[in-house]
Structures are given as structure tokens and as C-alpha cells.
Design an enzyme around this catalytic site. Structure first.
Site, mmCIF file in Angstrom:
data_model
loop_
_atom_site.group_PDB
_atom_site.id
_atom_site.type_symbol
_atom_site.label_atom_id
_atom_site.label_comp_id
_atom_site.label_asym_id
_atom_site.label_seq_id
_atom_site.Cartn_x
_atom_site.Cartn_y
_atom_site.Cartn_z
ATOM 1 N N HIS A 1 -2.240 -1.697 -2.907
ATOM 2 C CA HIS A 1 -2.571 -2.373 -1.650
ATOM 3 C C HIS A 1 -1.995 -1.570 -0.487
ATOM 4 O O HIS A 1 -1.307 -0.568 -0.691
ATOM 5 C CB HIS A 1 -2.085 -3.827 -1.651
ATOM 6 N N HIS B 1 0.238 -2.040 2.039
ATOM 7 C CA HIS B 1 1.568 -2.135 2.648
ATOM 8 C C HIS B 1 2.314 -0.802 2.598
ATOM 9 O O HIS B 1 2.204 -0.049 1.625
ATOM 10 C CB HIS B 1 2.387 -3.227 1.982
ATOM 11 N N ASP C 1 5.309 0.144 2.032
ATOM 12 C CA ASP C 1 6.211 0.473 0.923
ATOM 13 C C ASP C 1 5.441 0.763 -0.364
ATOM 14 O O ASP C 1 6.049 0.950 -1.426
ATOM 15 C CB ASP C 1 7.261 -0.617 0.707
ATOM 16 N N HIS C 2 4.112 0.834 -0.246
ATOM 17 C CA HIS C 2 3.263 1.216 -1.377
ATOM 18 C C HIS C 2 2.392 2.435 -1.067
ATOM 19 O O HIS C 2 1.854 3.044 -1.989
ATOM 20 C CB HIS C 2 2.387 0.033 -1.799
ATOM 21 N N HIS D 1 -2.027 -11.600 -1.918
ATOM 22 C CA HIS D 1 -0.915 -10.965 -1.217
ATOM 23 C C HIS D 1 -1.480 -10.168 -0.034
ATOM 24 O O HIS D 1 -0.989 -10.267 1.084
ATOM 25 C CB HIS D 1 -0.162 -10.060 -2.184
ATOM 26 N N ASP E 1 2.169 -6.036 -6.117
ATOM 27 C CA ASP E 1 2.872 -7.257 -5.701
ATOM 28 C C ASP E 1 2.073 -8.522 -6.027
ATOM 29 O O ASP E 1 2.378 -9.594 -5.505
ATOM 30 C CB ASP E 1 3.154 -7.222 -4.196
ATOM 31 N N HIS F 1 8.530 -4.463 -7.759
ATOM 32 C CA HIS F 1 9.838 -4.757 -7.167
ATOM 33 C C HIS F 1 10.780 -5.374 -8.194
ATOM 34 O O HIS F 1 10.345 -6.050 -9.126
ATOM 35 C CB HIS F 1 9.697 -5.739 -5.998
#
Length: 256
Positions: free
Chosen positions: A54, A56, A58-59, A115, A134, A172
């Protein structure tokens, strides 16, 4: 397929997926460049693909730098709210039932929105592994930043329908906090109590709690268990449908 897991940022995991028959190697999401480069050097593998779950940061934060360095192909979700622009450097947009090949190893794409609107998972049926970003966590699930409860429950249900032995690689290390919440809504679940104790002991030793399995989540994850009479009583929705129980459980986790 060889899987090499390692931590990034404060609580992310990244995963190198390697096909020894061809030398092809993918990384699932790019939270941080330096640990990914270090892992590639450690293993002696050449990066050929990035699989993004996805949009975001941090990905996807390492996409552009890694592509510049390795000329790898970036694969990502087709249905994010910003479209193709959501995934930096994306070469191929994928959605439900598309096939992604890493050398001779095949993954099937599963749409798991909620998400984010375009979130996908990568399921390797022959390897009995799924990389879920996530969408699902050990003892938890992602916050519904963009999607609705019905959408998120449908996504979790898709993952729940995979074979019980399927290994679940989530992005995570949230399991200790998730266990504390799970115990608050289903304290009478003996399997959950045993797992919560095990998680606490593992984290005290600095050990990882990922991957998990579909079977273990079905038995202990409250977001996979809206049918539980105990959860229904504790969230005050004894006679509601599963979506309503899931939604209320997620709301309570958001405020836990």
C-alpha cells in the site's frame, strides 16, 4: 522460496523473497533503504523486484532510491486513492487475482482494502505464505484510515479463508500491544491467554512474533472472531451481525 526477515525503522519488518533457481529477489515494501541494502549484501542477493502492499510512506519510502540503484521492477496496488501516482516509481499495477512472478515463484494478488483503499496482499500458495502489509497483524488488524468496516471485514475474511497452515508475514511488531487489547475483549479464551503469555515472554527476550499463521489468528485474534459470544457480550452487541461487532471492536482498539 527463501525468506529473509529483518527490522526497519522503529517497528517495521521488511522481507526479502529469493528464488534460488533463478537468483531473482524481491523485497516486500521498502520502509528504509539502509537495512534493505545491508540484508542484500549479507545474503549476496540481487534485488530484482519491489512488491508494495500500500502507499503509506513506511512501506514505499525506499522505492525510488532502490530502483535507481538496482533497476528493479516495482509492483504495487492499482486501486489506491491517488491511482498510479500513489506508489513511487511503480512499473506494474496489480489487483485481485493478478499473478506476480519472482523468477519461478508465483504469487497471487489479493485485494484487501480497508487500511487504505487499494491495499493488496501477496499470496504464495505453493509456499504457503502470505505477505499482508498492514491488513492483518498478529492478534490485530490495521486501522481503517480510508476504508469502511464492511470493506475491512471482507478483506480480513478473505485472509481467514486461506489454509490454516499459511504463514502470515505482517509488516509491524505490534503483537504485545495487540495481545493486551485482545485479552480485554476475550479474557476467557484459553488459547489467547496462552498466546499472550508466550508473546510477553518472547518480547522480553527481544524475539520477533512474526510470522504467525492463519490457524493461530482464527483461534486468538479478536478481529477474526466477531462470532465469539464473549467478544459480543464485552462490546455490547450480542445480537448484531459480524460487521457491526468487527466495527465496534476496531473502534475500541483505536481508543484502547
Amino acid at each position: 522460496m527463501e525468506v529473509h526477515q529483518f527490522p526497519c525503522l522503529s517497528d517495521n519488518y521488511a522481507f526479502l523473497l529469493h528464488d534460488p533457481s533463478t537468483g531473482c529477489t524481491a523485497v516486500v515494501d521498502t520502509p528504509e533503504v539502509a537495512p534493505i541494502e545491508a540484508a542484500l549484501r549479507e545474503k549476496g542477493w540481487k534485488l530484482t523486484h519491489i512488491l508494495n502492499t500500500h502507499w503509506h510512506g513506511d512501506h514505499t519510502g525506499g522505492n525510488v532510491e532502490l530502483k535507481r540503484e538496482h533497476a528493479c521492477e516495482i509492483v504495487g496496488p492499482a486501486r489506491e486513492r491517488k491511482g498510479a501516482d500513489a506508489i513511487p516509481g511503480m512499473d506494474r499495477a496489480v489487483s485481485e487475482d493478478d499473478v506476480v512472478k519472482i523468477g519461478n515463484i508465483e504469487a497471487r494478488v489479493i485485494d484487501v482494502p480497508g487500511h487504505t483503499l487499494g491495499h493488496v496482499a501477496y499470496y504464495f500458495p505453493a509456499e504457503r505464505k502470505v505477505f499482508v502489509g498492514d491488513a492483518l497483524f498478529a492478534l490485530g488488524c490495521g486501522r481503517m484510515f480510508e476504508g469502511k468496516a464492511t470493506q475491512m471485514w471482507n478483506s480480513v475474511s478473505k485472509l481467514m479463508a486461506l489454509p490454516r497452515e499459511t504463514e502470515v508475514y505482517c509488516a509491524h511488531e505490534y503483537t504485545l500491544a495487540n495481545a493486551k487489547f485482545a485479552m480485554s475483549v476475550e479474557p476467557g479464551n484459553d488459547a489467547l491467554s496462552a498466546r499472550a503469555k508466550e508473546v510477553e515472554e518472547k518480547r522480553a527476550r527481544g524475539e520477533w512474533t512474526v510470522p504467525t499463521t492463519i490457524g493461530l489468528e482464527l483461534e486468538t485474534n479478536p478481529f477474526c472472531r466477531p462470532h465469539s459470544d464473549e467478544i459480543r457480550r464485552n462490546v455490547g452487541l450480542v445480537d448484531a451481525d459480524d460487521v457491526a461487532v468487527f466495527k465496534e471492536t476496531r473502534k475500541r482498539k483505536d481508543n484502547f
